[in-house]
Design an enzyme around this catalytic site. Structure first.
Site, mmCIF file in Angstrom:
data_model
loop_
_atom_site.group_PDB
_atom_site.id
_atom_site.type_symbol
_atom_site.label_atom_id
_atom_site.label_comp_id
_atom_site.label_asym_id
_atom_site.label_seq_id
_atom_site.Cartn_x
_atom_site.Cartn_y
_atom_site.Cartn_z
ATOM 1 N N TYR A 187 0.814 -1.224 0.000
ATOM 2 C CA TYR A 187 0.000 0.000 0.000
ATOM 3 C C TYR A 187 0.848 1.275 0.000
ATOM 4 O O TYR A 187 0.620 2.174 0.807
ATOM 5 C CB TYR A 187 -0.953 0.010 1.216
ATOM 6 C CG TYR A 187 -1.686 -1.284 1.416
ATOM 7 C CD1 TYR A 187 -2.693 -1.678 0.534
ATOM 8 C CD2 TYR A 187 -1.361 -2.139 2.463
ATOM 9 C CE1 TYR A 187 -3.357 -2.881 0.696
ATOM 10 C CE2 TYR A 187 -2.021 -3.349 2.632
ATOM 11 C CZ TYR A 187 -3.018 -3.710 1.747
ATOM 12 O OH TYR A 187 -3.657 -4.895 1.920
ATOM 13 N N TYR A 214 -12.702 -6.999 6.314
ATOM 14 C CA TYR A 214 -11.531 -7.092 5.440
ATOM 15 C C TYR A 214 -11.286 -8.565 5.133
ATOM 16 O O TYR A 214 -11.215 -9.384 6.046
ATOM 17 C CB TYR A 214 -10.276 -6.477 6.084
ATOM 18 C CG TYR A 214 -9.076 -6.661 5.192
ATOM 19 C CD1 TYR A 214 -8.893 -5.844 4.075
ATOM 20 C CD2 TYR A 214 -8.161 -7.694 5.402
ATOM 21 C CE1 TYR A 214 -7.825 -6.038 3.215
ATOM 22 C CE2 TYR A 214 -7.083 -7.893 4.551
ATOM 23 C CZ TYR A 214 -6.920 -7.063 3.459
ATOM 24 O OH TYR A 214 -5.872 -7.273 2.597
ATOM 25 N N ASP A 239 -14.018 -16.242 8.195
ATOM 26 C CA ASP A 239 -12.655 -15.862 7.830
ATOM 27 C C ASP A 239 -11.869 -15.634 9.122
ATOM 28 O O ASP A 239 -11.952 -14.567 9.738
ATOM 29 C CB ASP A 239 -12.688 -14.598 6.958
ATOM 30 C CG ASP A 239 -11.284 -14.139 6.558
ATOM 31 O OD1 ASP A 239 -10.304 -14.692 7.082
ATOM 32 O OD2 ASP A 239 -11.182 -13.217 5.721
ATOM 33 N N LYS A 241 -2.221 -16.396 7.939
ATOM 34 C CA LYS A 241 -1.387 -15.628 8.857
ATOM 35 C C LYS A 241 -0.611 -16.490 9.871
ATOM 36 O O LYS A 241 0.466 -16.929 9.550
ATOM 37 C CB LYS A 241 -2.226 -14.547 9.523
ATOM 38 C CG LYS A 241 -2.628 -13.481 8.491
ATOM 39 C CD LYS A 241 -3.053 -12.169 9.104
ATOM 40 C CE LYS A 241 -3.010 -11.061 8.078
ATOM 41 N NZ LYS A 241 -4.305 -10.669 7.508
HETATM 42 C C1 LIG Z 1 -4.827 -10.671 6.179
HETATM 43 C C2 LIG Z 1 -6.205 -11.145 5.955
HETATM 44 C C3 LIG Z 1 -6.596 -11.696 4.720
HETATM 45 C C4 LIG Z 1 -5.660 -11.780 3.536
HETATM 46 O O1 LIG Z 1 -4.548 -12.596 3.756
HETATM 47 P P1 LIG Z 1 -3.219 -12.421 2.870
HETATM 48 O O2 LIG Z 1 -2.344 -13.545 3.308
HETATM 49 O O3 LIG Z 1 -2.667 -11.070 3.183
HETATM 50 O O4 LIG Z 1 -3.647 -12.533 1.442
HETATM 51 C C5 LIG Z 1 -7.893 -12.140 4.603
HETATM 52 N N1 LIG Z 1 -8.777 -12.066 5.634
HETATM 53 C C6 LIG Z 1 -8.423 -11.559 6.822
HETATM 54 C C7 LIG Z 1 -9.425 -11.531 7.930
HETATM 55 C C8 LIG Z 1 -7.140 -11.064 7.025
HETATM 56 O O5 LIG Z 1 -6.802 -10.536 8.210
#
Ligand SMILES: *Cc1c(COP(=O)(O)O)cnc(C)c1O
Length: 434
Positions: free
Chosen positions: A14, A142, A243, A272
């Site tokens: 970014y 997000y 997610d 992550k």
């Molecule tokens: C970071 C994140 C993503 C995307 O993961 P990347 O490995 O950066 O592509 C998707 N959903 C959530 C909730 C996140 O925190």
């Protein structure tokens, strides 16, 4: 370190290449410390974006990757398999909420979200309801930076405007209102319920970050909301995608944030912290029913297969990380961090530029009254010996679980000090968002 080359040629997240933000050179890291090329050492408050939960250069993780590298660093997953993937699959199914039984390994969180969305759509094709292909979600979310993931990010904070019609039109309800430990009332979920009632024939799935909305604003919400959502998804025959890419592996005080509400989603995205921050790896898990529906779809197969799917190095790192996690020390560590964050950040509440201070598990947030000057903040934090990277109006930390009380006290002290500085906010202070 040739920081000038970096500045001229390397893109950072970014940022602009014509007017890049400053960066610090890191030469090594261990535990909760980052070592810079100018000799300084910073206490890490970020876990490198939620990932390094056991700290950096953890011996068990380093050894696992080294051993795997010497034996089988990579092999295609099409038509071949390996112990590293099998071991990790077993460990994941043991740890995640009951009812999830099938694992798709992807290479990043965004891809895991793409995979979950494609699975949901293919599932309904297999159930003879190809018209169910939209996503419903809440504002303030997000889910990643690829196109389908962008389409379910918050439409105002996200990139909908930038890419116009290329971002699919999805359905949005207002964000959950009741805070984590606040009473929930049915009104909070009425708008989402109305959308489900009216549009369920065209909705494949609801996608949501359980309990903690991460990069969309670091807001925590009531487990009752999640329970009500699960019930509504069942009632209206819509899949639920959780997610947990940010929340997974203990961050909110439970192994997975879904456990706060005692629910199992139909699909679960992990990423992550999956490898303890060693390598990029993500996973999408689903139920037997979802897998069966995809099997019945016209394609008959699930249409996705990254080149580096189930990379053995990443799988070995993840298995080693899960083994540490399964020992359970994180529970005491996260509750200690939660208590110390609450105590340490308390003084920030009284500051005139601060509108909210909140803590859940090993996440501490100071919400400011206006946008933060990132370069100014980075400099101020580094001068205090800590690595904290604010975004938008938020000064926040989610440190590695192994952080000591003294290190954490240094972090929270720096956060409160920096929040009080003149010049921390860009331009003039805007009134509280109310
Ligand atoms: C970071 C994140 C993503 C995307 O993961 P990347 O490995 O950066 O592509 C998707 N959903 C959530 C909730 C996140 O925190």
């Amino acid at each position: 370190m040739d920081l000038e080359f970096d500045r001229q040629h390397l893109w950072h997240p970014y940022t602009s290449m014509t007017n890049p933000l400053p960066v610090l050179g890191v030469t090594s890291a261990s535990g909760c410390r980052l070592r810079l090329d100018d000799g300084r050492e910073l206490i890490d408050g970020t876990s490198s974006w939620w990932s390094a939960i056991h700290g950096y250069s953890h011996q068990a993780l380093v050894a696992a990757v080294q051993k795997q590298a010497a034996q089988l660093s990579h092999v295609m997953f099409g038509g071949l398999t390996h112990e590293a993937a099998i071991d990790l699959g077993k460990a994941l199914l043991k740890l995640t909420p009951a009812g999830l039984s099938r694992v798709f390994f992807a290479d990043s969180g965004s891809v895991a979200v793409e995979v979950a969305i494609k699975m949901a759509i293919q599932y309904w094709q297999g159930r003879g309801k190809a018209g169910k292909h939209k996503l419903l979600t809440v504002l303030g979310g997000y889910h990643g930076d690829t196109f389908a993931a962008m389409s379910v990010c918050d439409p105002n904070a996200g990139m909908h405007g930038m890419f116009g019609h290329l971002v699919a039109k999805q359905l949005f309800a207002s964000a959950p209102r009741a805070g984590f430990d606040r009473p929930f009332c049915d009104d909070d979920i009425r708008e989402l319920k109305t959308l489900l009632e009216r549009e369920h024939d065209s909705i494949a799935a609801v996608i949501i970050e359980p309990i903690l909305q991460g990069a969309g604003g670091l807001r925590f919400y009531s487990p009752d909301y999640l329970r009500a959502l699960r019930a509504l998804c069942d009632q209206y025959q819509v899949l639920l995608i959780a997610d947990e890419i940010a929340t997974g592996f203990g961050r909110t005080g439970k192994a997975f944030a879904c456990e706060h509400a005692g629910i199992t989603p139909d699909l679960l995205c992990l990423g992550k912290a999956l490898t303890g921050g060693m390598l990029s790896l993500a996973a999408t898990l689903c139920s037997d029913e979802v897998a069966a529906g995809i099997g019945d779809s016209p394609a008959g197969v699930f249409m996705h297969g990254p080149t580096f799917m189930a990379n053995p190095l990443a799988c070995a790192a993840a298995s080693a990380s899960l083994e540490l996690f399964a020992k359970g020390d994180w529970q005491a560590q996260v509750s200690r961090i939660e208590a110390e964050l609450k105590r340490g950040l308390d003084d920030a509440s009284a500051l005139p530029q601060v509108v909210d201070v909140r803590v859940l598990g090993a996440v501490g947030v100071i919400e400011m009254a206006g946008s933060i000057d990132t370069a100014f903040a980075m400099h101020a934090f580094a001068a205090r010996g800590v690595w904290v990277r604010p975004f938008g109006r938020l000064i926040y930390v989610m440190p590695p679980y192994c952080i000591s009380s003294a290190e954490l006290a240094a972090l929270t002290r720096a956060m409160v000090e920096v929040a009080a500085l003149d010049g921390i906010l860009k331009a003039e202070v805007t009134p509280s968002h109310g």
